[in-house]
Design a protein around this motif. Sequence first.
Motif, PDB file in Angstrom:
ATOM      1  N   PHE A  55       0.946  -1.128   0.095  1.00  0.00           N
ATOM      2  CA  PHE A  55      -0.050  -0.041  -0.139  1.00  0.00           C
ATOM      3  C   PHE A  55       0.937   1.240   0.080  1.00  0.00           C
ATOM      4  O   PHE A  55       0.351   2.097  -0.591  1.00  0.00           O
ATOM      5  CB  PHE A  55      -0.966   0.095   1.171  1.00  0.00           C
ATOM      6  N   ALA A  56       1.920   1.179   0.616  1.00  0.00           N
ATOM      7  CA  ALA A  56       2.876   2.491   0.777  1.00  0.00           C
ATOM      8  C   ALA A  56       3.390   2.580  -0.627  1.00  0.00           C
ATOM      9  O   ALA A  56       3.811   3.787  -0.820  1.00  0.00           O
ATOM     10  CB  ALA A  56       4.179   2.117   1.917  1.00  0.00           C
ATOM     11  N   GLN A  57       3.712   1.847  -1.478  1.00  0.00           N
ATOM     12  CA  GLN A  57       4.277   1.646  -2.715  1.00  0.00           C
ATOM     13  C   GLN A  57       3.147   2.610  -3.674  1.00  0.00           C
ATOM     14  O   GLN A  57       3.497   2.980  -4.639  1.00  0.00           O
ATOM     15  CB  GLN A  57       4.704   0.280  -3.209  1.00  0.00           C
ATOM     16  N   THR A  58       2.261   2.773  -3.302  1.00  0.00           N
ATOM     17  CA  THR A  58       1.028   3.384  -3.969  1.00  0.00           C
ATOM     18  C   THR A  58       0.812   5.226  -3.738  1.00  0.00           C
ATOM     19  O   THR A  58       0.083   5.828  -4.177  1.00  0.00           O
ATOM     20  CB  THR A  58      -0.343   2.909  -4.177  1.00  0.00           C
ATOM     21  N   ASP A  59       1.837   5.465  -2.876  1.00  0.00           N
ATOM     22  CA  ASP A  59       1.967   6.904  -2.531  1.00  0.00           C
ATOM     23  C   ASP A  59       1.190   7.333  -1.507  1.00  0.00           C
ATOM     24  O   ASP A  59       0.721   8.413  -1.475  1.00  0.00           O
ATOM     25  CB  ASP A  59       1.995   7.730  -3.502  1.00  0.00           C
ATOM     26  N   ARG A  60       0.577   6.292  -0.795  1.00  0.00           N
ATOM     27  CA  ARG A  60      -0.481   6.640   0.476  1.00  0.00           C
ATOM     28  C   ARG A  60       0.023   6.634   1.858  1.00  0.00           C
ATOM     29  O   ARG A  60       1.179   5.653   1.951  1.00  0.00           O
ATOM     30  CB  ARG A  60      -1.565   5.337   0.330  1.00  0.00           C
ATOM     31  N   LYS A  61      -0.259   7.169   2.441  1.00  0.00           N
ATOM     32  CA  LYS A  61       0.514   6.951   3.847  1.00  0.00           C
ATOM     33  C   LYS A  61      -0.179   5.948   4.600  1.00  0.00           C
ATOM     34  O   LYS A  61      -1.286   5.711   4.958  1.00  0.00           O
ATOM     35  CB  LYS A  61       0.287   8.378   4.869  1.00  0.00           C
ATOM     36  N   VAL A  62       0.761   4.942   5.210  1.00  0.00           N
ATOM     37  CA  VAL A  62       0.121   3.797   5.862  1.00  0.00           C
ATOM     38  C   VAL A  62       0.884   3.618   7.188  1.00  0.00           C
ATOM     39  O   VAL A  62       2.131   3.931   7.228  1.00  0.00           O
ATOM     40  CB  VAL A  62       0.675   2.703   4.893  1.00  0.00           C
ATOM     41  N   LEU A  63       0.310   3.386   7.965  1.00  0.00           N
ATOM     42  CA  LEU A  63       0.817   2.965   9.656  1.00  0.00           C
ATOM     43  C   LEU A  63       0.433   1.560   9.918  1.00  0.00           C
ATOM     44  O   LEU A  63      -0.854   0.971   9.675  1.00  0.00           O
ATOM     45  CB  LEU A  63       0.053   3.893  10.413  1.00  0.00           C
ATOM     46  N   LEU A  64       1.288   0.732  10.107  1.00  0.00           N
ATOM     47  CA  LEU A  64       1.353  -0.639  10.425  1.00  0.00           C
ATOM     48  C   LEU A  64       1.467  -0.625  11.933  1.00  0.00           C
ATOM     49  O   LEU A  64       2.479  -0.174  12.702  1.00  0.00           O
ATOM     50  CB  LEU A  64       2.414  -1.450   9.830  1.00  0.00           C
TER      51      LEU A  64
END
Length: 253
Positions: A55-64
């Motif tokens: 998901f992060a590779q789609t330029d979206r901010k992601v928190l795991l």
Amino acid sequence: MTQKDDFFTQEAYKTLRSNIIFSLTGEEGNKIIQVTSAMMSEGKSITSVNLAISFAQTDRKVLLIDCDLRRPKLASLLSLGANVGLSNVLVDHTLLEQAILPTKVPNLSVMTSGEIPPNPSELLGSKRMTALLEELRQVYHYVILDTPPVNMVTDAVVLASRSDGVLIVVRAGHSEKGSVQDAVEQLEYAKVKILGYVLNGVDSERGGYGSGKYRRYKKYKGYGYGYGYGYGYGYSSPPSSREPEPEERGKTE
């Protein structure tokens, strides 16, 4: 892992990512996605990491977030030595900024589990947890929750109602159909949205896109989509498949 294996792994997670986006189409706002499994050692933490990276590779901010407050894995998998994490934030909200750690992957941040508390289920089911997730939803496009196995403790079911959808991880040659069915029934009883299952640990030489892949997934037919081809994105060591000793098993209950 060979270059070919890595290619198949990345393509599998891209497919998984696309189907999750498709499944949540029409629902407004940023998304909270929960990853769980029926039992231990089925690869949910590795899956959570790779999905978050995808998901992060789609330029979206992601928190795991490592929501397994009993047997946390993310700090070890990602070589993070932080002691402040989710459990600490739920006790003292001022620690939130300190608990969110950047990673080498652009757009991806991680919150580890923090100190292991005496009351994991109560913390995860608290109003503070609900408020925290809603606060994080306003900041991140996707919040990925790595949660304990459904059939081991109640934590995953408690959290499920706070997410937009749940993925169930199934491990080829390890997971039992009855256990998967039990996990699905518990989540359905809680009236949560099951996005599907992730079948990992599949031999890429036999996976492919043809009938061999279908045969591997057939016995789990009805539980959603299937994705395999092992592990990747730099986090390639699968969790141990050994059975826990009696004293270890007691720690998860």
